[in-house]
Design an enzyme around this catalytic site. Structure first.
Site, mmCIF file in Angstrom:
data_model
loop_
_atom_site.group_PDB
_atom_site.id
_atom_site.type_symbol
_atom_site.label_atom_id
_atom_site.label_comp_id
_atom_site.label_asym_id
_atom_site.label_seq_id
_atom_site.Cartn_x
_atom_site.Cartn_y
_atom_site.Cartn_z
ATOM 1 N N MET A 30 -1.014 -8.779 5.913
ATOM 2 C CA MET A 30 -1.629 -9.919 6.599
ATOM 3 C C MET A 30 -2.495 -10.716 5.634
ATOM 4 S SD MET A 30 -2.276 -8.836 10.497
ATOM 5 C CE MET A 30 -3.832 -8.026 10.277
ATOM 6 N N LEU A 33 -5.585 -10.202 0.182
ATOM 7 C CA LEU A 33 -5.110 -9.024 -0.546
ATOM 8 C C LEU A 33 -6.200 -8.381 -1.397
ATOM 9 C CD1 LEU A 33 -1.611 -10.380 -1.658
ATOM 10 C CD2 LEU A 33 -2.208 -9.133 0.433
ATOM 11 N N HIS A 34 -6.104 -7.061 -1.525
ATOM 12 C CA HIS A 34 -7.076 -6.285 -2.299
ATOM 13 C C HIS A 34 -6.345 -5.149 -3.009
ATOM 14 C CE1 HIS A 34 -6.646 -3.493 0.994
ATOM 15 N NE2 HIS A 34 -7.081 -4.389 1.870
ATOM 16 N N GLY A 36 -5.850 -2.148 -2.312
ATOM 17 C CA GLY A 36 -4.952 -1.337 -1.466
ATOM 18 C C GLY A 36 -3.564 -1.957 -1.417
ATOM 19 N N HIS A 37 -3.506 -3.256 -1.121
ATOM 20 C CA HIS A 37 -2.219 -3.961 -1.106
ATOM 21 C C HIS A 37 -1.555 -3.899 -2.482
ATOM 22 C CE1 HIS A 37 -4.550 -6.297 2.077
ATOM 23 N NE2 HIS A 37 -3.506 -5.868 2.766
ATOM 24 N N GLY A 146 0.775 1.605 3.867
ATOM 25 C CA GLY A 146 -0.364 2.426 3.455
ATOM 26 C C GLY A 146 -0.661 3.503 4.480
ATOM 27 N N ASP A 149 -3.335 3.082 7.525
ATOM 28 C CA ASP A 149 -2.934 2.823 8.907
ATOM 29 C C ASP A 149 -1.923 3.893 9.302
ATOM 30 O OD1 ASP A 149 -4.301 0.089 9.322
ATOM 31 O OD2 ASP A 149 -3.303 -0.074 7.390
HETATM 32 P P1 AMP Z 1 -2.805 -5.313 6.249
HETATM 33 O O1 AMP Z 1 -2.733 -6.530 5.395
HETATM 34 O O2 AMP Z 1 -4.187 -4.822 6.491
HETATM 35 O O3 AMP Z 1 -1.962 -5.427 7.490
HETATM 36 O O4 AMP Z 1 -2.129 -4.149 5.375
HETATM 37 C C1 AMP Z 1 -0.841 -4.287 4.846
HETATM 38 C C2 AMP Z 1 -0.400 -2.944 4.307
HETATM 39 O O5 AMP Z 1 -1.289 -2.517 3.280
HETATM 40 C C3 AMP Z 1 -0.388 -1.833 5.373
HETATM 41 O O6 AMP Z 1 0.742 -1.001 5.175
HETATM 42 C C4 AMP Z 1 -1.672 -1.105 5.094
HETATM 43 O O7 AMP Z 1 -1.648 0.250 5.499
HETATM 44 C C5 AMP Z 1 -1.757 -1.209 3.578
HETATM 45 N N1 AMP Z 1 -3.135 -1.048 3.134
HETATM 46 C C6 AMP Z 1 -4.210 -1.787 3.514
HETATM 47 N N2 AMP Z 1 -5.332 -1.305 2.941
HETATM 48 C C7 AMP Z 1 -4.970 -0.229 2.209
HETATM 49 C C8 AMP Z 1 -5.676 0.714 1.398
HETATM 50 N N3 AMP Z 1 -6.994 0.674 1.253
HETATM 51 N N4 AMP Z 1 -4.954 1.682 0.773
HETATM 52 C C9 AMP Z 1 -3.610 1.753 0.932
HETATM 53 N N5 AMP Z 1 -2.890 0.903 1.685
HETATM 54 C C10 AMP Z 1 -3.563 -0.069 2.329
#
Ligand code: AMP
Length: 255
Positions: A30, A33-34, A36-37, A146, A149
């Site tokens: 979504m 980005l950081h 984790g992404h 990740g 979630d």
């Molecule tokens: P989001 O943009 O928050 O919907 O996350 C997109 C993807 O990145 C999802 O599969 C999340 O689980 C993964 N993700 C987000 N934050 C992290 C993190 N800190 N470590 C690992 N994966 C992450």
């Protein structure tokens, strides 16, 4: 790096990739980005010829009163991170066009009714619907999720199996800040005080994990976790509930 806004444009590109027999790794996000992404992108980069990142704050997974409008966005910074990480294409559709006259939704029985599904009743329906669309548009070889979630990962894995998508769902480890807090786009919502308090979640879970390893009973486990949280006065009961929910996901995960 290509930046693509419409499904028609994507189809042309994907057709070319498929013709050349390239493997395709998809990282659905979504945005905002950081690290984790980035870790998901790096993993995809290692194992696929082509890497696609979707950046889409998906309206169908937000319930009424949730943070759809205020969800943090920074497209330029996201594009830069993707470019530097060696992404081949970024897909950022316009929500109205993407869901034009939309009537079809994908839902899963059972797994959606507990944990986050309880407090966010339409959330996983939205997640599975957008992913089904993305999977059909990109036909990826692999898609990366990740473990942060955890419930989402389990649900996606199950749905992909049930619906025979033939896509490998790759789980990636949680990236954390130095003090243990899981990195999240939503961490910007935390006040200074909340940010300082938040690592207690990870600490308490780690204590719980160690206790599980020692064979501790469930009742005692809950007490250990509650004690850790109660030792930190600025967090109340609601945080304890989050921890317990997270912990049950971890347990489910192991099974
Ligand atoms: P989001 O943009 O928050 O919907 O996350 C997109 C993807 O990145 C999802 O599969 C999340 O689980 C993964 N993700 C987000 N934050 C992290 C993190 N800190 N470590 C690992 N994966 C992450």
């Amino acid at each position: 790096m290509k930046i693509v806004k419409t499904v028609d444009e994507v189809r042309v590109i994907v057709k070319e990739w498929k013709k050349e027999g390239l493997t395709v790794g998809l990282v659905p996000t979504m945005g905002f980005l950081h690290a984790g992404h980035k870790s998901l992108i790096d993993e995809a980069r290692k194992n696929n010829d082509v890497v696609i990142v979707s950046i889409f704050v998906n309206p169908t997974q937000f319930g009424p009163g949730e943070d759809y409008e205020s969800y943090p966005r920074d497209e330029e910074r996201d594009f830069k991170l993707c470019e530097e990480a060696g992404v081949d294409a970024v897909f950022t559709p316009d929500p109205e066009e993407f869901y034009q006259n939309h009537k079809t939704y994908v839902t899963i029985e059972d797994l959606k009714d507990n944990l986050c599904g309880k407090t966010r009743p339409i959330h996983f329906r939205g997640v599975l619907t957008v992913l089904t669309k993305l999977f059909n548009i990109f036909r990826p070889t692999r898609a990366y999720f990740g473990r942060k979630d955890a419930q989402q990962f389990l649900i996606v894995k199950k749905a992909v199996k049930d619906l025979n998508f033939g896509i490998e769902i790759v789980p990636c480890p949680i990236k954390r800040e130095d003090d243990g807090l899981a990195i999240s786009s939503r961490n910007v919502y935390l006040s200074d005080e909340e940010r300082k308090a938040a690592p207690v979640l990870h600490r308490a879970l780690e204590k719980g994990k160690a206790a599980i390893k020692k064979g501790m009973k469930a009742e005692d486990l809950i007490k250990i976790i509650e004690d850790e949280i109660n030792g930190q006065s600025s967090l109340g009961n609601s945080s304890a509930v989050i921890i317990l929910r997270n912990l049950s996901v971890k347990v489910v995960f192991r099974l």
